[in-house]
Scaffold this motif. Structure first.
Motif, mmCIF file in Angstrom:
data_model
loop_
_atom_site.group_PDB
_atom_site.id
_atom_site.type_symbol
_atom_site.label_atom_id
_atom_site.label_comp_id
_atom_site.label_asym_id
_atom_site.label_seq_id
_atom_site.Cartn_x
_atom_site.Cartn_y
_atom_site.Cartn_z
ATOM 1 N N TRP A 1 -5.170 -2.085 -1.912
ATOM 2 C CA TRP A 1 -4.548 -3.146 -2.704
ATOM 3 C C TRP A 1 -3.687 -2.472 -3.745
ATOM 4 O O TRP A 1 -4.164 -1.642 -4.511
ATOM 5 C CB TRP A 1 -5.618 -4.019 -3.372
ATOM 6 N N TRP A 2 -2.428 -2.811 -3.752
ATOM 7 C CA TRP A 2 -1.489 -2.170 -4.658
ATOM 8 C C TRP A 2 -1.347 -2.927 -5.947
ATOM 9 O O TRP A 2 -1.399 -4.145 -5.985
ATOM 10 C CB TRP A 2 -0.108 -2.099 -4.027
ATOM 11 N N LEU B 1 -2.446 2.673 11.133
ATOM 12 C CA LEU B 1 -2.008 1.976 9.927
ATOM 13 C C LEU B 1 -1.774 0.514 10.277
ATOM 14 O O LEU B 1 -1.217 0.219 11.333
ATOM 15 C CB LEU B 1 -0.696 2.564 9.405
ATOM 16 N N VAL B 2 -2.201 -0.365 9.395
ATOM 17 C CA VAL B 2 -1.918 -1.792 9.539
ATOM 18 C C VAL B 2 -1.339 -2.243 8.212
ATOM 19 O O VAL B 2 -1.949 -2.035 7.161
ATOM 20 C CB VAL B 2 -3.195 -2.613 9.860
ATOM 21 N N GLY B 3 -0.160 -2.820 8.245
ATOM 22 C CA GLY B 3 0.480 -3.255 7.014
ATOM 23 C C GLY B 3 1.261 -4.535 7.230
ATOM 24 O O GLY B 3 1.603 -4.885 8.353
ATOM 25 N N LYS B 4 1.552 -5.191 6.129
ATOM 26 C CA LYS B 4 2.313 -6.433 6.181
ATOM 27 C C LYS B 4 3.491 -6.352 5.228
ATOM 28 O O LYS B 4 3.366 -5.855 4.118
ATOM 29 C CB LYS B 4 1.444 -7.635 5.811
ATOM 30 N N SER B 5 4.614 -6.848 5.667
ATOM 31 C CA SER B 5 5.797 -7.046 4.850
ATOM 32 C C SER B 5 6.181 -5.791 4.076
ATOM 33 O O SER B 5 6.670 -4.827 4.651
ATOM 34 C CB SER B 5 5.573 -8.241 3.926
ATOM 35 N N VAL C 1 6.443 2.810 -1.997
ATOM 36 C CA VAL C 1 5.550 2.370 -0.919
ATOM 37 C C VAL C 1 5.098 3.557 -0.085
ATOM 38 O O VAL C 1 3.913 3.679 0.238
ATOM 39 C CB VAL C 1 6.223 1.282 -0.042
ATOM 40 N N GLU C 2 6.024 4.443 0.269
ATOM 41 C CA GLU C 2 5.632 5.618 1.057
ATOM 42 C C GLU C 2 4.600 6.465 0.317
ATOM 43 O O GLU C 2 3.679 7.005 0.927
ATOM 44 C CB GLU C 2 6.854 6.450 1.437
ATOM 45 N N GLY C 3 4.736 6.567 -0.998
ATOM 46 C CA GLY C 3 3.743 7.300 -1.786
ATOM 47 C C GLY C 3 2.372 6.651 -1.712
ATOM 48 O O GLY C 3 1.354 7.346 -1.581
ATOM 49 N N GLN C 4 2.332 5.320 -1.771
ATOM 50 C CA GLN C 4 1.071 4.593 -1.671
ATOM 51 C C GLN C 4 0.439 4.780 -0.288
ATOM 52 O O GLN C 4 -0.765 5.021 -0.165
ATOM 53 C CB GLN C 4 1.294 3.104 -1.945
ATOM 54 N N VAL C 5 1.262 4.654 0.759
ATOM 55 C CA VAL C 5 0.755 4.788 2.130
ATOM 56 C C VAL C 5 0.296 6.221 2.387
ATOM 57 O O VAL C 5 -0.790 6.445 2.936
ATOM 58 C CB VAL C 5 1.827 4.344 3.152
ATOM 59 N N ALA C 6 1.100 7.203 1.987
ATOM 60 C CA ALA C 6 0.717 8.606 2.180
ATOM 61 C C ALA C 6 -0.587 8.918 1.452
ATOM 62 O O ALA C 6 -1.453 9.618 1.987
ATOM 63 C CB ALA C 6 1.835 9.530 1.708
ATOM 64 N N GLY C 7 -0.751 8.382 0.240
ATOM 65 C CA GLY C 7 -1.986 8.603 -0.506
ATOM 66 C C GLY C 7 -3.202 8.040 0.212
ATOM 67 O O GLY C 7 -4.262 8.668 0.257
ATOM 68 N N ALA C 8 -3.037 6.850 0.803
ATOM 69 C CA ALA C 8 -4.148 6.237 1.549
ATOM 70 C C ALA C 8 -4.482 7.051 2.794
ATOM 71 O O ALA C 8 -5.659 7.254 3.119
ATOM 72 C CB ALA C 8 -3.797 4.794 1.925
#
Length: 161
Positions: free
Chosen positions: A13-14, A50-54, A32-39
């Protein structure tokens, strides 16, 4: 559904920065890429999907770079960065969008070499306006397609990187 296929799930959750609307497209993508890479890194090499929306689809470059399978619900196909990332990914990818979504581009989706579920008249929420029963049917179709896609990947054990 992911758990039923043997996957572990890390929900992310961001906290979107208050001035996010003032970010340039490049700054939004980088954030966003920083958030996804961190996860992904938090999984210590065990991330297999990976599952993401919008907004999450702005992180599609991470999936492409790391060759990770992905599901993008209502991806932003009107943003060239997302389209380029989806073109260069070779991992299994499912795109789900609706024809009434301003951020969905049917032509782009059809030209990408990925699994696509396009829902006629569905908006960015994958709903059919005031048609509650129809919207529930859309949800059923999306979950069934997601179930089949995830099932085709095998168990939730990530391959060695």
């Amino acid at each position: 559904m992911l758990l039923s296929h043997g996957w572990t799930v890390q929900e992310v959750w961001w906290r979107i920065p208050g001035d996010f609307s003032e970010f340039s497209v490049e700054e939004r993508v980088a954030w966003v890429e920083g958030q996804v890479a961190g996860a992904v890194e938090a999984e210590g090499g065990a991330c297999g999907l990976l599952v993401g929306k919008s907004l999450g689809s702005l992180g599609s470059g991470v999936a492409a770079e790391r060759n990770l399978p992905a599901v993008w619900l209502t991806p932003v196909l009107t943003l060239e960065h997302v389209v380029r990332s989806l073109r260069r990914t070779h991992a299994p990818t499912l795109l789900v969008g609706g024809t009434a979504d301003r951020m969905w581009d049917s032509g782009v989706a059809g030209r990408l070499a990925h699994d696509v579920l396009e829902v006629p008249s569905a908006d960015h929420s994958l709903e059919l306006g005031d048609d509650v029963a129809g919207s529930v049917e859309v949800l059923r179709r999306v979950v069934a397609r997601l179930d089949g896609f995830v099932g085709s990947l095998g168990s939730g054990v990530a391959p060695p990187q």
